[in-house]
Design an enzyme around this catalytic site. Structure first.
Site, short mmCIF file in Angstrom:
data_model
loop_
_atom_site.label_atom_id
_atom_site.label_comp_id
_atom_site.label_asym_id
_atom_site.label_seq_id
_atom_site.Cartn_x
_atom_site.Cartn_y
_atom_site.Cartn_z
N LYS A 117 -2.97 -21.20 1.97
CA LYS A 117 -2.38 -21.52 0.47
C LYS A 117 -1.51 -22.91 0.03
O LYS A 117 -1.22 -23.09 0.80
CB LYS A 117 -1.24 -19.94 2.25
N GLY A 128 8.28 -0.08 0.22
CA GLY A 128 8.62 -0.54 -0.37
C GLY A 128 7.21 -0.02 -1.37
O GLY A 128 5.74 0.56 -1.53
N GLY A 135 5.44 -0.70 -4.51
CA GLY A 135 5.11 -2.10 -5.22
C GLY A 135 3.80 -1.55 -5.43
O GLY A 135 3.12 -0.70 -5.40
N VAL A 183 1.09 -2.47 -3.45
CA VAL A 183 0.43 -2.13 -2.40
C VAL A 183 1.33 -0.63 -2.58
O VAL A 183 0.59 0.73 -2.16
CB VAL A 183 0.70 -2.69 -1.58
N GLY A 184 1.99 -0.16 -1.99
CA GLY A 184 2.97 0.53 -1.96
C GLY A 184 2.31 2.05 -1.77
O GLY A 184 2.02 3.06 -2.06
#
Ligand code: NAD
Length: 368
Positions: free
Chosen positions: A77, A177, A179, A181-182
């Site tokens: 990351k 959420g 967005g 994903v949701g």
């Protein structure tokens, strides 16, 4: 000396790189956690309040996610300190300078994360010759646009629901959420006959026990409008999503949204985790004790990184969807079977699976 190695354990990190270019105001950290399974893939997060600890935790999560998904990739990351909404030419300079600094770290491939997008990945690819989550114009598969993670989440739900005898047709779904994903999870679930009874974004919660029109909400978001602009449904506070009676409650926003102090409010049977680390450890234990089945984040939300890995290897969108479906279904079944056999939390079973794969890969390596 000891302090510099405070995150070190048997798995990693294999390197931590601090990048500082005072003349540009660039401060960034790259953590390459474990490369036993192969070149590490992990997102680049840009936010003012990132930290070394966050970077390390997310890098470790990528080690488990990539290994559990059976990808030939280790975990890493990167974080860049800064406001991602800075002017685009300034952002390009910062990202390109970051890319220049990691050019020779050949065991790391950057991907998008909070605060970075496919254009940022294109700049990194231009500087270093490698990155995933690229624009279609240079061979990328637009993973957020096609809903790779929401599609994988739906596959996980379709397997998990069999463990609790839940029919997807008519199942009530709440999504925190709405967005990348949701909203796609809501869309794929609606195609299977599920009913979206509530959704939330930063503007609040929209609820309708008779079902919300998913396509209309997706259209609203595409036009840049908040959910509360929708003409129908009850408009409630941002936290009200926790109280909505439903069968499937999907966290797809921020970390640690379900905690010991609010976990009792959830009235669901299944929690497939779209967001990364949406529950504290205590909350996950409490859900388990109440018989609410959790599909852990790094099993359920691996669709995005699987798609990125297929892109990296020159595969097509079609191949990515096939792989996501097959791998997430198999992993969800395996983890939930193991958890029900041993009585342990699904997360413990999932970590066990990932550890096994990393250990097996490490045996093939000279340095481990
Ligand atoms: P996004 O920015 O596209 O969407 C996030 C949504 O959550 C937005 O609609 C925002 O309004 C809403 N939101 C933010 N805070 C909220 C709150 N407190 N309550 C309710 N809604 C809130 O982000 P995304 O890409 O959909 O990612 C969501 C989560 O999923 C993150 O935790 C991310 O790390 C994780 N994730 C994303 C992917 C991916 O492929 N995009 C893959 C794996 C994991």
């Amino acid at each position: 000396m000891e302090d510099a190695f405070r995150f070190s354990d048997a798995w990693g990190p294999s390197r931590i790189i601090h990048i500082h270019r005072p003349s540009l105001g660039l401060k960034a950290i790259l953590v390459v956690d474990n490369t036993a399974c192969g070149t590490a893939i992990g997102g680049v997060r840009m936010a003012p309040d990132v930290s070394l600890e966050e970077c390390f935790r997310l890098a470790r999560a990528m080690t488990w996610k990539n290994a559990a998904a059976g990808l030939p990739h280790g975990g890493a990351k990167a974080v860049i300190f800064g406001d991602s909404r800075m002017p685009v030419d300034q952002k390009e300079t910062i990202i390109r300078a970051f890319a220049g600094a990691i050019r020779d770290i050949a065991d790391y491939v950057a991907g998008p994360d909070m605060g970075t997008d496919e254009l940022c990945m294109a700049w990194i690819k231009d500087e270093t010759g490698r990155a995933v989550g690229l624009p279609g114009a240079i061979g990328g598969i637009p993973l957020d646009e096609i809903g790779a993670t929401g599609f994988g989440l739906t596959a996980a739900i379709d397997v998990a629901r069999q463990f609790i005898g839940l029919d997807l047709k008519g199942a009530r779904v709440a999504v925190q959420g709405f967005g990348a994903v949701g909203k796609h999870a809501a869309r794929f679930l609606a195609h299977k006959g599920a009913v979206l009874v509530a959704a939330s974004d930063t503007s609040g919660t929209l609820a309708d026990a008779d079902g919300l029109d998913v396509d209309a909400l997706v259209g609203l978001k595409a036009a840049g409008m908040p959910l509360r602009q929708h003409a129908k449904g009850q408009k409630l506070g941002i936290d009200a999503i926790l109280d909505v009676p439903c069968d499937i409650w999907i966290p797809a926003a921020r970390p640690d949204v379900v905690r010991a102090d609010n976990v009792a409010r959830l009235k669901a049977r299944l929690m497939p985790q779209g967001a990364n680390i949406p529950c504290t450890a205590e909350a996950e234990q409490a859900l388990h004790a109440r018989g609410i089945l959790v599909v852990p984040d790094f099993i359920a939300n691996a669709g995005g990184v699987i798609c990125a890995s297929i892109e990296y290897r020159g595969g097509t969108q079609h191949a990515a969807f096939d792989y996501i479906d097959e791998r997430i279904r198999a992993n969800t079944r395996r983890v939930l079977e193991e958890a029900s056999k041993t009585g342990q939390l699904p997360r413990a079973a999932a970590v066990g699976l990932a550890e096994q794969r990393v250990k097996a890969a490490a045996l093939t390596r000279r340095w481990r």
